[in-house]
Scaffold this motif. Structure first.
Motif, short mmCIF file in Angstrom:
data_model
loop_
_atom_site.label_atom_id
_atom_site.label_comp_id
_atom_site.label_asym_id
_atom_site.label_seq_id
_atom_site.Cartn_x
_atom_site.Cartn_y
_atom_site.Cartn_z
N ARG A 209 12.16 -13.67 59.68
CA ARG A 209 13.53 -13.17 59.76
C ARG A 209 13.58 -11.82 60.48
N LEU A 210 12.54 -11.01 60.28
CA LEU A 210 12.48 -9.73 60.99
C LEU A 210 12.38 -9.96 62.49
N GLY B 242 20.84 -9.65 59.57
CA GLY B 242 20.20 -8.48 58.95
C GLY B 242 20.19 -8.59 57.43
N TRP B 243 21.32 -9.03 56.86
CA TRP B 243 21.35 -9.20 55.41
C TRP B 243 20.45 -10.35 54.97
N TYR B 244 20.41 -11.40 55.75
CA TYR B 244 19.53 -12.54 55.44
C TYR B 244 18.08 -12.09 55.43
N MET B 245 17.74 -11.17 56.31
CA MET B 245 16.38 -10.62 56.33
C MET B 245 16.12 -9.77 55.09
N GLY C 289 14.60 -9.93 67.77
CA GLY C 289 14.76 -10.70 69.00
C GLY C 289 16.22 -10.83 69.41
N THR C 290 17.09 -11.06 68.44
CA THR C 290 18.52 -11.16 68.74
C THR C 290 19.07 -9.83 69.27
N LEU D 136 8.32 -11.41 74.96
CA LEU D 136 7.43 -12.09 74.00
C LEU D 136 6.50 -11.10 73.32
N THR D 137 6.01 -10.12 74.07
CA THR D 137 5.14 -9.11 73.48
C THR D 137 5.89 -8.26 72.46
N ALA D 138 7.12 -7.90 72.78
CA ALA D 138 7.92 -7.13 71.82
C ALA D 138 8.20 -7.95 70.57
N LEU D 139 8.42 -9.24 70.75
CA LEU D 139 8.67 -10.11 69.60
C LEU D 139 7.42 -10.22 68.72
N SER D 140 6.26 -10.28 69.34
CA SER D 140 5.03 -10.33 68.54
C SER D 140 4.83 -9.04 67.76
N GLY D 141 5.35 -7.93 68.30
CA GLY D 141 5.29 -6.67 67.57
C GLY D 141 6.07 -6.71 66.27
N ALA D 142 7.14 -7.52 66.24
CA ALA D 142 7.90 -7.67 64.99
C ALA D 142 7.04 -8.33 63.91
#
Length: 492
Positions: free
Chosen positions: A256-257, A230-233, A262-263, A323-329
């Motif tokens: 990074r987001l 989170g801090w790296y982001m 995803g994590t 994968l769809t949720a990740l693409s939302g990021a």
């Protein structure tokens, strides 16, 4: 002698398995050699003047047992609330996680769900860059006075976000975005505390199934990694190099987001699935039903080729939802939701022009060899188009899986909880599509967009429950159930 014998009968011992009652029994008398000696059954007692009194009737009911008494060794576990395993030699069985472990994991997953939603709101309100430092310990305390707030505000004034976007922000407005990011970070710390402390307790008390310590330790490490990630982001949005890039907007890296989200989603799914499995295993070990059915044999169901195919389809759909949720990021990281606010067309066409989807402006290599993948992850138009395609593919796949489960031949083979989970996934997919359309058409309002992100996690939750309902019981649960059934059938 009569009175001494009567007094002895009035004080039956628990270890003899005798019961005292005031009710007179007219059933034929049957005696066990291990309960009443023959010498006690003499006419001397029956001829006593006490024969017609309530005292005699009580004594007679003690002696007159319908069945021979069976002696049990009343060890502490005999009084366990789990009567199904009351007399099983538990020391010979593997450790089975109690329901408390499952409830703790479900609570932890609920907190991760909450932090995902709060993180989405933090991103939507552009509050994530308001805290410019990462202090894992002291950072839990917010500014307490005017001087502290002035110091934090001065630090924010040195960021590219303030210089390019929020140069006219006031101290009170800064406090609003500060508290949003601070709440997100504090919630993350609470998750770590409420997970690691119970994990240590259950581990030391040996309450975890054999496979759990490694899994849960990995989750604990993932929580710690999430804080660093989170801090790296956030750090990516504080770099001064943004000031030197023409047309650049101060925002965190979408890569990074996506990694941060995803994590968190993987952590949530792991906690939810492990918690559900622990509770279901406990119920099954106590003699309960498997996946909501008391008549189905799980070996026969899970070995059926049709059910195996259904399980593979469910796993594939779960991966597609993730994968769809990740693409939302990536959509959120690039503010791609503010483009082409129409549906189903994009600029009056099914898809934007090819030269817009794969623009050479995003290539960084001299030969342009990276043009295709950089557009997929860095071009807002392409990112939104990809998210649309993935979302509609997920929706259609969910509808097809639901329709497949409604076929009579398939419905008869699936356990009740699996059918319920598919129905819940279908319902949630419809809700999620409506939330996505509202987010797009109304230019990403914060409440609807946050609900859309929460909807993606809710849809994934239904798929996790579906996969758990199609799993075989754990080995420990199988052994406990088998031992309990054997003890029950033998009359122990």
């Amino acid at each position: 002698m009569q009175l001494s014998f009567v007094n002895a009968l009035l004080r039956p011992r628990a270890h003899l398995g005798l019961r005292a009652s005031r009710t007179f029994s007219t059933a034929p008398v049957s005696f066990s050699r291990r309960t009443v000696p023959k010498s006690c059954l003499t006419s001397e007692v029956t001829s006593s003047p006490l024969c017609n009194s309530w005292l005699y009737r009580r004594c007679y009911s003690v002696v007159a047992q319908r069945k021979p008494a069976v002696l049990h060794s009343l060890e502490p576990r005999f009084f366990s609330a789990n009567a199904f395993h009351g007399t099983v030699q538990t020391s010979q069985l593997p450790v089975l996680a109690p329901p408390a472990v499952g409830r703790w994991l479900l609570f932890s997953s609920a907190m991760v769900f909450a932090v995902i939603v709060v993180g989405g709101v933090t991103r939507l309100t552009e509050s994530g860059l308001s805290i410019t430092e990462w202090k894992p310990i002291t950072g839990i305390i917010p500014p307490m006075n005017v001087e502290d707030w002035s110091v934090e505000f001065e630090k924010y004034k040195a960021t590219p976000e303030f210089k390019l976007l929020n140069h006219s922000i006031t101290l009170d407005e800064f406090k609003n975005i500060f508290y949003m990011e601070w709440g997100h970070r504090v919630l993350g710390r609470l998750i770590g505390i409420t997970f690691v402390a119970p994990l240590a307790y259950f581990g030391l008390r040996k309450k975890l199934t054999a496979s759990m310590p490694m899994q849960l330790t990995a989750m604990a490490l993932l929580i710690g990694f999430q804080g660093f990630l989170g801090w790296y982001m956030v750090k990516s949005g504080l770099e001064d190099s943004i000031m030197d890039t023409p047309g650049a907007v101060p925002r965190v890296s979408q890569y990074r987001l996506a990694a941060h989200l995803g994590t968190a989603v993987v952590l949530y799914a792991g906690m939810l699935g492990t918690g559900l499995a622990a509770i279901k295993d406990w119920r099954y070990a106590r003699g309960g039903s498997w996946s909501g059915s008391s008549t189905m044999n799980w070996q026969n169901v899970l070995s059926n080729p049709i059910v195996k195919r259904f399980s593979r389809l469910s796993k594939g759909l779960s991966a597609l939802v993730f994968l769809t949720a990740l693409s939302g990021a990536f959509v959120a990281g690039l503010d791609a939701g503010l483009l082409y606010n129409e549906f189903p067309l994009m600029g009056g066409r099914i898809a934007p022009p090819v030269d817009e989807l794969f623009s050479s402006a995003y290539a960084k290599n001299a030969d342009g060899s990276d043009v295709w993948w950089r557009n997929i992850f860095e071009n807002p138009t392409t990112v939104q188009f990809d998210h649309r395609v993935l979302a509609m593919t997920t929706y259609i796949s969910t509808c097809m899986l639901f329709a497949y489960s409604r076929r009579p031949a398939i419905r008869a083979l699936l356990p009740p909880l699996a059918r319920t989970s598919v129905m819940a996934a279908f319902a949630m997919a419809n809700v999620q599509v409506l939330l996505g359309l509202a987010t797009l058409l109304y230019l990403v309002p914060v409440p609807i967009a946050a609900a859309h992100q929460a909807g993606s996690i809710a849809l994934l939750s239904t798929m996790v429950h579906l996969l758990v309902s199609l799993r075989r019981p754990g080995l420990a649960a199988q052994m406990w159930r088998k031992a309990g059934m054997q003890a029950k059938s033998s009359g122990l």
